[in-house]
Motif scaffolding. Structure first.
Motif, PDB file in Angstrom:
ATOM      1  N   PRO A  41       0.831  -1.214   0.000  1.00 52.97           N
ATOM      2  CA  PRO A  41       0.000   0.000   0.000  1.00 52.97           C
ATOM      3  C   PRO A  41       0.863   1.261   0.000  1.00 52.97           C
ATOM      4  O   PRO A  41       1.822   1.364   0.775  1.00 52.97           O
ATOM      5  N   PHE A  42       0.495   2.203  -0.888  1.00 55.38           N
ATOM      6  CA  PHE A  42       1.256   3.447  -1.052  1.00 55.38           C
ATOM      7  C   PHE A  42       0.288   4.610  -0.833  1.00 55.38           C
ATOM      8  O   PHE A  42      -0.647   4.806  -1.612  1.00 55.38           O
ATOM      9  N   LEU A  43       0.489   5.411   0.253  1.00 51.43           N
ATOM     10  CA  LEU A  43      -0.403   6.519   0.599  1.00 51.43           C
ATOM     11  C   LEU A  43       0.358   7.838   0.541  1.00 51.43           C
ATOM     12  O   LEU A  43       1.476   7.937   1.080  1.00 51.43           O
ATOM     13  N   PHE A  44      -0.226   8.821  -0.111  1.00 53.30           N
ATOM     14  CA  PHE A  44       0.325  10.167  -0.090  1.00 53.30           C
ATOM     15  C   PHE A  44      -0.175  10.893   1.152  1.00 53.30           C
ATOM     16  O   PHE A  44      -1.375  10.875   1.456  1.00 53.30           O
ATOM     17  N   VAL A  45       0.764  11.524   1.891  1.00 54.17           N
ATOM     18  CA  VAL A  45       0.421  12.367   3.040  1.00 54.17           C
ATOM     19  C   VAL A  45       1.023  13.727   2.739  1.00 54.17           C
ATOM     20  O   VAL A  45       2.235  13.944   2.898  1.00 54.17           O
ATOM     21  N   SER A  46       0.186  14.642   2.262  1.00 53.77           N
ATOM     22  CA  SER A  46       0.706  15.902   1.740  1.00 53.77           C
ATOM     23  C   SER A  46      -0.086  17.080   2.287  1.00 53.77           C
ATOM     24  O   SER A  46      -1.250  16.947   2.681  1.00 53.77           O
ATOM     25  N   GLY A  47       0.572  18.228   2.300  1.00 55.77           N
ATOM     26  CA  GLY A  47      -0.091  19.433   2.786  1.00 55.77           C
ATOM     27  C   GLY A  47      -1.120  19.960   1.812  1.00 55.77           C
ATOM     28  O   GLY A  47      -2.143  20.500   2.208  1.00 55.77           O
ATOM     29  N   ALA A  48      -0.905  19.848   0.525  1.00 56.78           N
ATOM     30  CA  ALA A  48      -1.847  20.340  -0.483  1.00 56.78           C
ATOM     31  C   ALA A  48      -1.783  19.414  -1.678  1.00 56.78           C
ATOM     32  O   ALA A  48      -0.699  19.099  -2.179  1.00 56.78           O
ATOM     33  N   LEU A  49      -2.937  18.985  -2.124  1.00 57.60           N
ATOM     34  CA  LEU A  49      -2.997  18.052  -3.249  1.00 57.60           C
ATOM     35  C   LEU A  49      -4.300  18.307  -3.988  1.00 57.60           C
ATOM     36  O   LEU A  49      -5.378  18.072  -3.437  1.00 57.60           O
TER      37      LEU A  49
END
Length: 841
Positions: free
Chosen positions: A85-93
């Motif tokens: 599993p690959f999850l993006f954890v970003s401030g703005a998307l």
């Protein structure tokens, strides 16, 4: 290189250039109870090296890492470990970017300002990865099964049969024994044994099919059916046969092979089941995020359960507030509503209650899970057989139950899938409840703030009104007193000045009485002296009190009274009720209007009506008429005086008498009708009419009671103005007066002068009136220890009177002083001693 981790601990790789954000993510994982070892990298090289070094359970990635974009990191991860599993954890998307990343293989994304979603997203991703792995294993098993089938066919492991179409004899190879568990002696030698071994549901179709091929002259036949084993069970098989014809085209022989396809069938079922389960979890996930409210969310979940698990009925129950009853919240299938069978259930009762009590899943025949006759009849009519329930758990706390009802055995793996669905539904319910509670708290806080603001506004308005109502009569009193002291008033205006001063002083006294009554009501200390009361007499006295004000405004007071009406009550308080209603009616009725008052009987009750033709009451204010401090007009522009307490006092007094008070008005300018309903006295005999209630507003008698002449009174009062007023009042009745300004001085004068009576204030600095009377009663009789004593005080409550009498005073007179009341008290105490007093003088 990271060391080994313990069981149940996740390995996570975090691509994040911000140490602070990495700490926040680490803290969130720990706070949510997710056990994980987090390895952080912040460069392309570190990320690539970590992927090549070891396997990770989850990859978390910031989209904006300097020198290494999120898209490139995703591509590298998918090459190295496509199943992780690959999850993006970003401030703005942006939405378009997020969708593109999901298409390219990202599992999910979480914004950094919504980190509370991180752990649920990780858990969901792990569950989905588990489902994908299961599907991969099933596909691998299918491929292996097909390979085994091919090899088995080559090795003649199939059951080979040879059917002589002329003699109907049939022979089998040894594989029929291996495949189906038979002994050689069990296998019949003709076609009938094969016919009998066919599943009853398949027999007619298969036999017709094979004979159709033979009769048609076709060379090949193939069918799929279930073949009975030695143990009585059935195995799915594929049967292929080749027909041989003689020179004349007549069928003479048929050879075939039976292949066991149970593994292949099971693999297909596993794949189909995994697909359905995956679709179910996706549908439940959508329901949890798209449901408009809790009911809609749960309805969507139950519909998904029915649709993907092919069950007859699904329902979700939630524990009620008390925690002992399960209430149906949503249903799908046979019943889309929440009423009907399998409804409200107490904790521990029937299948649903047992699941909630034990917090364990339950699979039982429906007849064993419920003893309610209506549920059993429902199951019988609908052909239902099995109940499968699972608790909705949040941190080991049961919040409800989700259950399925089937017409046959639940599908294989249904329990496991229901467990995953129940976990998701429980989290959704808890999230929705938290949102609902937040909304309720906000509404309560908003309502409380509004109430507090309204209370503050009413308090400020009331204080301003009190100030105005107290200062207004003071202005008139001080003005006229100033003119009297200046000696410039003509003789004919002095009487008017004194009348004005007295009227305004009585107005202030009434205001203070109202405030004290409200204080007693709020403290629950207002007492009633109950007796048999003639209501008409009470009304007549109230009319006489109000009549001068009405006549001054040309307002006729019209009454229709029944002199036989009796109630049990406090005559003084009932007169206060009537006086308040009449005063209000006169105050709000314009000149030339009218005020009517009448009595009516209604069974064991009487009703007093007061009707006016005044300004009326608006519909908006009508519900608040009897509330404390409420007035239809407020502020400095109001046309009518008063504190807004009178009608509130009326309501409390009437309710203390066991009655009710009401008001009707058609609106502004249309008058008002007040009604007081009281229970009639149980016994009403002639001659029991109570004596008239004395009013305190009687004029000062012009003649002195003879008992007072020559009486020697010691007055103890710390206020000089009050002392001098009492001296003037008593000496005007030929009473000899001695004055003391303190308790100590009063005790000395009493011993030295031996007065006939002591008149003392209670509230004084230093030693109060209670200390004085204790000192007096401690004296011997010859020194004045038995002297009659009167407490004269502004402490006017019933409990103040009781305290004064218990302390040693013989009587209690409240301030402001009514001369005739004071004289009557003095006469009652010293009537027998008055002649002696005159002899002394």
């Amino acid at each position: 290189m990271m060391g080994a981790v313990g069981p149940g601990v996740l390995r996570m790789l975090l691509l994040e250039d911000s140490p602070l954000d990495a700490e926040l993510i680490q803290a969130r994982l720990k706070e949510e109870g997710l056990r994980a070892v987090l390895e952080r990298v912040d460069t392309r090289e570190g990320f690539t090296s970590a992927l090549g070094r070891q396997r990770f359970d989850v990859i978390l990635c910031d989209y904006n890492v300097p020198g290494f974009g999120g898209g490139a990191a995703l591509a590298s991860a998918r090459l190295a470990c496509p199943e992780t599993p690959f999850l993006f954890v970003s401030g703005a998307l942006g939405e378009d970017t997020a969708i593109e990343l999901l298409k390219r293989g990202a599992t999910d994304y979480v914004l950094k300002d919504r980190l509370e979603r991180l752990v649920p997203c990780i858990q969901r991703a792990l569950r989905e990865a588990h489902v994908d792995a299961e599907r991969t294993r099933a596909e691998r098993a299918l491929r292996e099964s097909e390979e085994r089938y091919r090899l088995a066919t080559l090795a003649t492991s199939d059951a080979i049969w040879d059917w002589d179409l002329v003699t109907q004899r049939m022979t089998w190879n040894d594989a029929v024994l291996t495949l189906f568990g038979y002994a050689r002696a069990d296998v019949g030698g003709d076609i009938t044994w094969w016919y009998d071994a066919l599943h009853p549901e398949d027999r007619e179709r298969v036999v017709c099919g094979i004979h159709s091929v033979i009769d048609s002259g076709a060379p090949r036949w193939q069918d799929q059916y279930r073949f009975r084993r030695k143990d009585g069970g059935y195995t799915p098989v594929v049967d292929r046969g080749h027909v041989s014809y003689d020179a004349a085209g007549k069928p003479v022989r048929m050879v075939g092979a039976i292949q066991d396809i149970s593994a292949h069938t099971e693999a297909q079922e596993v794949l189909a089941r995994q697909a359905r389960f995956g679709q179910l979890m996706a549908s439940v996930g959508l329901a949890l995020t798209r449901g408009s409210d809790r009911g809609d969310m749960l309805r969507r979940c139950t519909e998904a359960l029915v649709r993907h698990l092919d069950v007859a009925f699904a329902r979700v129950w939630l524990l009620a507030e008390g925690g002992d009853t399960l209430v149906p919240e949503a249903s799908a299938g046979l019943y889309a509503h929440v009423e009907g069978p399998l409804g409200r259930v107490r904790l521990g009762e029937h299948s649903v209650g047992r699941v909630a009590r034990t917090r364990e899943p339950l699979l039982v025949p429906l007849s064993e899970g419920s003893s309610r006759a209506e549920d059993l009849e429902w199951a019988r009519v609908e052909g239902l057989s099995a109940f499968l329930g699972h608790p909705l758990l949040v941190a080991d706390k049961c919040v409800g139950v989700v259950a399925l009802v089937t017409r046959g055995e639940p599908a294989s793996g249904a329990s496991e899938v229901l467990r995953h669905a129940a976990d998701s539904i429980a989290l959704g319910v808890e999230r929705m409840r938290a949102q609902e509670e937040t909304a309720r708290l906000f509404e309560r806080e908003k309502a409380a703030r509004t109430t507090a603001e309204e209370a503050n506004r009413l308090k400020d308005e009331f204080l301003a009104t009190v100030s105005h109502e107290l200062r207004t009569p003071l202005t008139a009193m001080l003005g006229w007193v100033g003119l009297l002291r200046a000696g410039t008033l003509p003789l004919e205006k002095r009487a008017r000045a004194l009348e004005t001063v007295e009227r305004n002083a009585r107005a202030q006294a009434q205001l203070i009485e109202d405030l004290l009554d409200v204080s007693r009501i709020l403290a629950g200390k207002l007492k009633l002296d109950m007796e048999l009361v003639d209501v008409s007499s009470v009304v007549e006295q109230a009319l006489e009190t109000v009549r001068p004000a009405a006549q001054a405004r040309s307002i006729p007071l019209r009454g229709a009274l029944d002199s036989t009406v009796r109630v049990m009550g406090d005559s003084h308080r009932l007169q206060q009720v009537v006086w308040n209603l009449l005063s209000n009616a006169v105050k709000f009725t314009p000149p030339e209007g009218a005020v009517d008052i009448w009595l009516e009987r209604d069974g064991t009750f009487m009703t007093l009506f007061v009707q006016d033709t005044g300004q009326g009451i608006s519909p908006e204010f009508l519900p608040h008429v009897f509330e404390r401090f409420r007035q239809a007009e407020g502020g400095s522009t109001r046309r009518y005086g008063g504190l807004g307490l009178g009608l509130s006092i009326v309501r409390h007094l009437v309710e203390m008498h066991g009655g009710t008070v009401g008001v009707e008005s058609e609106g502004d300018g249309k008058g008002a009708l007040f009604s007081v309903r009281l229970p009639l006295a149980v016994v009403a005999r002639k001659g029991n009419t109570p004596p008239p209630i004395p009013t305190r507003a009687q004029p000062l008698a012009s003649t002195s009671p003879p008992e007072l002449e020559g009486l020697h009174v010691l007055v103890v009062e710390d206020e000089e103005d009050t002392r001098e007023m009492l001296r003037a009042l008593l000496t005007s009745r030929r009473v000899r007066v001695s004055l003391a300004s303190s308790a100590k001085e009063g005790l000395e004068l009493l011993v030295r002068l031996s007065p006939d009576l002591l008149l003392s204030d209670i509230g004084m600095p230093g030693e109060d009136g209670y200390a004085l009377i204790r000192g007096v009663r401690a004296l011997p009789e010859r020194s004045g220890g038995r002297i009659p004593a009167v407490a004269l005080t502004a402490f006017a409550r019933a409990e103040d009177r009781t305290r004064a009498l218990l302390a040693g005073f013989n009587s209690h007179v409240p301030k402001p002083v009514e001369p005739m009341e004071l004289f009557a008290v003095l006469v009652s105490l010293v009537g027998a001693q008055a002649p002696q007093a005159r002899n002394k003088s």
